[in-house]
Design an enzyme around this catalytic site. Structure first.
Site, mmCIF file in Angstrom:
data_model
loop_
_atom_site.group_PDB
_atom_site.id
_atom_site.type_symbol
_atom_site.label_atom_id
_atom_site.label_comp_id
_atom_site.label_asym_id
_atom_site.label_seq_id
_atom_site.Cartn_x
_atom_site.Cartn_y
_atom_site.Cartn_z
ATOM 1 N N ASP A 115 10.294 5.569 -10.171
ATOM 2 C CA ASP A 115 9.908 6.272 -11.502
ATOM 3 C C ASP A 115 10.435 7.752 -11.615
ATOM 4 O O ASP A 115 10.750 8.197 -12.707
ATOM 5 C CB ASP A 115 8.506 6.385 -11.434
ATOM 6 C CG ASP A 115 7.540 5.293 -11.724
ATOM 7 O OD1 ASP A 115 8.091 4.179 -11.912
ATOM 8 O OD2 ASP A 115 6.305 5.419 -12.104
ATOM 9 N N SER A 126 0.871 -1.234 -0.092
ATOM 10 C CA SER A 126 0.084 0.033 0.143
ATOM 11 C C SER A 126 0.859 1.224 0.093
ATOM 12 O O SER A 126 1.540 1.640 -0.994
ATOM 13 C CB SER A 126 -0.990 -0.155 1.115
ATOM 14 O OG SER A 126 -1.917 0.958 1.179
ATOM 15 N N LYS A 158 -0.756 -4.485 -2.882
ATOM 16 C CA LYS A 158 -2.062 -3.764 -2.528
ATOM 17 C C LYS A 158 -2.127 -2.367 -2.908
ATOM 18 O O LYS A 158 -1.596 -1.429 -2.287
ATOM 19 C CB LYS A 158 -2.227 -3.851 -0.902
ATOM 20 C CG LYS A 158 -3.567 -3.440 -0.601
ATOM 21 C CD LYS A 158 -3.846 -3.098 0.872
ATOM 22 C CE LYS A 158 -4.912 -2.362 1.268
ATOM 23 N NZ LYS A 158 -5.256 -1.179 0.617
#
Length: 438
Positions: free
Chosen positions: A320, A309, A334
């Site tokens: 990224d 999460s 998740k």
């Protein structure tokens, strides 16, 4: 079409009465659809409500009332129906009665009685997402992805997630027995744990070596960002940091804003995360602020199968943005957002309303974050191929001074934590390459 509710008890009539007018009105004259391409779905659409399914529901309800081996009151049946309606959506949506709703509020405040374990379901099995640091579960050796097959002797195969959480929580100093099945093992392991008040400190820090810091975030709470900022400042007081390890292993997640804040400590621009859902208020986007205390510190982020999460949001953003090297094993996966919705009767809903996406548009849900460098959990052991004569073997050799105790403990820790040792080695290598380029 006529629907008969003769013989159905009064609470059931009230429940069905809320559905029947909608169904009957929508059948001959569907509600107006939203204009094509508008994307607006804020108002729920009740057109084409399945009348036959509503009739079947009433029939099932009444047959249970009349024929079930034990008498069941209407409220219990209706609550069970609502529980089933939510639990069948996904592993994280749930109907919460008053006790469960209060228990969830307590856990988000960071204090409750239990064993310190984050759980979820996968393929109908109750599974450990991660044990929380410094709790009975972590000290007993429970691991991410352990399958819980029984709680106090009660099998979990037909147990809802919320029922399992309720069973595992309880008064401090009381015992809890759980049986777990670990990957690669044929028979379950038995654990007897003593419940404690779980007060999890979400941030720890230390210097592994001069100039090389370690920042551990065990979960994301309301004060996590502030605590992490203070930790970075303390570590940099003696000398500027030459490298930092951000440890998100076995971090089950937590408050979204805290995850954004942690990522923002290392980013001075760019997108961190965005969410997408059906309702307009579930579509959110978070970007980094220009002011950051550690924008240029070489960074390695440790993740594993227990990183879930909000922890995956941080790892995905830094990956990224090419801000650091992600090391370890694949994260949990998740990537869904749950909203807690209070109901007028003191109960509540936990409902999945959106999905997380990394800056490059990758969905975390059921995918997880793949590390840039795969390093499995293990212990470093040095094997000597042949016996060599060393200074210590010579008669009359001079004795060295004993190394400080804290340095000995750190060496032992790095020996026992292969992933941490490799992260430190990588940071040192990055600094060597950087100096050679200057």
């Amino acid at each position: 079409m006529t629907l008969s509710v003769i013989g159905v008890s009064t609470p059931a009539k009230r429940f069905l009465a809320t559905l029947l007018p909608i169904a009957l009105l929508s059948a001959p004259l569907p509600l107006l659809a939203q204009p094509a391409g508008s994307g607006a779905v804020d108002e729920p659409s009740y057109d084409q409500l399945p009348l036959e399914d509503i009739q079947t529901f009433a029939e099932v309800f009444e047959r249970i009332k009349r024929a079930y081996v034990e008498e069941v009151d209407d409220s219990t049946l209706l609550r069970n129906a609502m529980r089933g309606m939510l639990s069948e959506l996904d592993p994280h949506s749930a109907y919460l009665d008053e006790e469960e709703y209060q228990s969830l509020r307590e856990s988000t405040q960071g204090e409750f009685g239990g064993i310190g374990i984050e759980v979820g379901t996968e393929n109908g099995q109750l599974m450990v997402i991660t044990p929380i640091d410094d709790t009975p579960a972590s000290r007993a050796g429970l691991l991410s992805r352990d399958i819980i097959v029984a709680i106090d002797g009660t099998p979990t195969d037909s147990m809802s997630l919320q029922e399992a959480v309720t069973l595992m929580r309880g008064e401090p100093d009381t015992e809890l027995r759980i049986s777990i099945l670990r990957s690669g093992e044929d028979s379950p392991r038995e654990f007897t744990l003593t419940r404690e008040i779980i007060r999890s400190e979400s941030v720890k820090h230390e210097l592994l070596e001069p100039g090389y810091g370690y920042l551990r975030v065990s979960q994301f709470q309301s004060r996590t960002t502030e605590q992490a900022r203070e930790a970075l400042e303390r570590m940099a007081r003696e000398q500027p940091l030459e490298g930092l390890i951000l440890d998100l292993r076995n971090n089950p997640g937590g408050v979204l804003q805290a995850a954004v804040g942690i990522a923002d400590l290392f980013l001075d621009e760019g997108l961190i995360v965005y969410t997408e859902g059906r309702l307009s208020d579930t579509e959110m986007s978070f970007s980094a602020s220009p002011t950051t205390p550690a924008a240029d510190v070489p960074l390695v982020v440790l993740i594993n199968g227990g990183s879930a999460s909000a922890a995956e949001i941080v790892a995905g953003a830094l990956q990224d943005q090419r801000r650091g090297v992600i090391m370890g094993t694949d994260s949990f996966g998740k990537g869904s957002v749950q909203q807690i919705m209070p109901l007028g009767n003191g109960e509540g809903l936990k409902l999945t309303t959106a999905l997380y996406y990394t800056p490059n548009g990758r969905s975390i849900q059921a995918q997880g974050i793949e590390p840039d460098v795969d390093v499995v959990r293990g212990r470093l052991e040095v094997a000597e191929s042949r016996r060599e004569i060393r200074e210590a073997d010579l008669e009359g050799h001079l004795s060295a001074q004993q190394a400080p105790r804290d340095r000995q403990e750190m060496a032992e820790r790095l020996l026992n934590d292969y992933q941490l040792s490799e992260a430190l080695n990588l940071l040192k290598a990055l600094n060597v390459v950087d100096r050679q380029r200057r």
